[in-house]
Design an enzyme around this catalytic site. Structure first.
Site, PDB file in Angstrom:
ATOM      1  N   CYS A 110       0.879  -1.156   0.000  1.00 30.27           N
ATOM      2  CA  CYS A 110       0.000   0.000   0.000  1.00 30.27           C
ATOM      3  C   CYS A 110       0.916   1.206   0.000  1.00 30.27           C
ATOM      4  O   CYS A 110       1.677   1.409   0.931  1.00 30.27           O
ATOM      5  CB  CYS A 110      -0.894   0.013   1.226  1.00 30.27           C
ATOM      6  N   CYS A 113      -1.292   4.499   2.478  1.00 30.88           N
ATOM      7  CA  CYS A 113      -1.443   4.272   3.903  1.00 30.88           C
ATOM      8  C   CYS A 113      -1.829   2.826   4.065  1.00 30.88           C
ATOM      9  O   CYS A 113      -1.898   2.082   3.121  1.00 30.88           O
ATOM     10  CB  CYS A 113      -2.478   5.193   4.512  1.00 30.88           C
ATOM     11  N   SER A 114      -2.090   2.470   5.273  1.00 25.69           N
ATOM     12  CA  SER A 114      -2.344   1.057   5.510  1.00 25.69           C
ATOM     13  C   SER A 114      -3.788   0.670   5.225  1.00 25.69           C
ATOM     14  O   SER A 114      -4.674   0.931   5.989  1.00 25.69           O
ATOM     15  CB  SER A 114      -1.985   0.722   6.942  1.00 25.69           C
ATOM     16  N   CYS A 115      -3.952   0.055   4.093  1.00 24.40           N
ATOM     17  CA  CYS A 115      -5.273  -0.411   3.694  1.00 24.40           C
ATOM     18  C   CYS A 115      -5.223  -1.928   3.736  1.00 24.40           C
ATOM     19  O   CYS A 115      -5.218  -2.589   2.720  1.00 24.40           O
ATOM     20  CB  CYS A 115      -5.618   0.079   2.302  1.00 24.40           C
TER      21      CYS A 115
END
Lengths: 210, 114
Positions: A110, A113-115
């Site tokens: 990603c 951001c943290s998806c």
């Protein structure tokens, strides 16, 4: 503890105080109750774990038709399994599986951001959120995979999947050799979180995963 | 130095020391991070905002950090951005304002995340 954890006290303390104040205000105003956050965290930590992903992968290994359905329509295929309630919500609605095959290796990153696909993989490991990892994996995935100990020959195509708010990818690793007689539960034990992110292979039998 | 972090790292540096296997992997480095995580998820789960809106905020907060001049950025701390995104969203949506209408009391009923 490593150096990374030695943060300046004031910055760390300021963040902690900010979060504490925010939750206290929301409780005071009646927006949430004193138990709300604990309940939500408890659910995530007990139900939304890599165990779900392991069971999905193990089923795909023993049932090629399920494996095909999983790749074609991931949320629908996942709903066939008896997994915890909430798999369809809390970011599960955009789950998308990609399958490693001879000559094709998938890796999930990603870049923004943290998806992360929480419902099947639990919470993301710290380094996955590190800008260095994300940037390098996007730019030079073969180098990164080699460093991580994933053997790739020159003929193997590397496909990089960028998780986003819309699609939360996870990888169905290849079934390791020498696992013909194993049960679905035994197979699930060979599947690591890293393998489902594409930054490792599924463990060989006897190697252990935990 | 450039503000673009993609150019700031040493390709030979290898991975962060926390880049280890499944065993003993910390989800959070500190209790406040876990709390901030739970708070953001809880507010979304109970209909105070769509998760996508929080996500966009987080992307914005991280983007602003990446675009800032290097000397203003300081250390990378994911959950500081998380808290910034959460605070901004709580302000914008007026959750702490007098007269805030709870999701279940809104016209048309609650749109639950699940």
């Amino acid at each position: 503890m490593t150096e990374r954890f030695s943060y300046p006290d004031d910055r760390e303390a300021a963040s902690a105080a900010q979060v504490r104040a925010l939750e206290a205000l929301l409780i005071e105003k009646g927006v949430i109750s004193g138990q709300t956050v604990d309940k939500v965290l408890g659910y995530f930590e007990s139900e939304m774990t890599p165990l779900n992903g392991r069971r999905i992968v193990a089923r795909a290994w023993v049932d090629p038709a399920f494996s095909d359905r999983l790749v074609a329509d991931t949320p629908k295929a996942v709903s066939e399994l008896d997994l915890p309630v909430g798999m369809a919500g809390a970011e599960g609605e955009h789950l998308a599986a990609v399958r490693n095959e001879p000559g094709v290796h998938n890796v999930v990153i990603c870049t923004l951001c943290s998806c992360f696909p929480w419902p099947v993989l639990g919470l993301p490991p710290y380094w996955y959120k590190d800008p260095v990892f994300r940037a390098r994996a996007a730019r030079e995935p073969r180098v990164v995979l080699t460093e991580l100990g994933v053997p790739l020959d020159d003929d193997t195509e590397v496909r990089v999947w960028d998780s986003s708010g819309h699609s939360r990818w996870f990888v169905v690793p290849q079934r390791p050799a020498g696992t013909d007689g194993m049960t679905e539960d035994e197979l699930a034990e060979l599947v690591t979180t890293e393998a489902m992110m594409g930054v490792a292979l599924a463990a060989a039998p006897g190697a252990g995963t935990r | 130095m450039s503000g673009d972090h993609d150019d700031d790292f040493d390709p030979e540096a290898g991975f962060h020391p926390s880049c280890v296997g499944d065993v003993g992997r910390p989800d959070f480095d500190a209790p406040w991070q876990r709390r901030a995580f739970g708070l953001a998820v809880a507010l979304s789960e109970f209909g105070h905002y769509p998760w996508e809106e929080f996500q966009q905020r987080l992307i914005g907060a991280i983007g602003a950090w990446q675009d800032a001049p290097s000397d203003a950025e300081g250390r990378w701390e994911y959950y500081e951005h998380w808290v910034a995104a959460l605070s901004g969203l709580v302000d914008d949506r007026g959750l702490l304002e007098p007269g805030y209408v709870m999701p279940e009391d809104r016209e048309g009923g609650v749109t639950h995340a699940r």
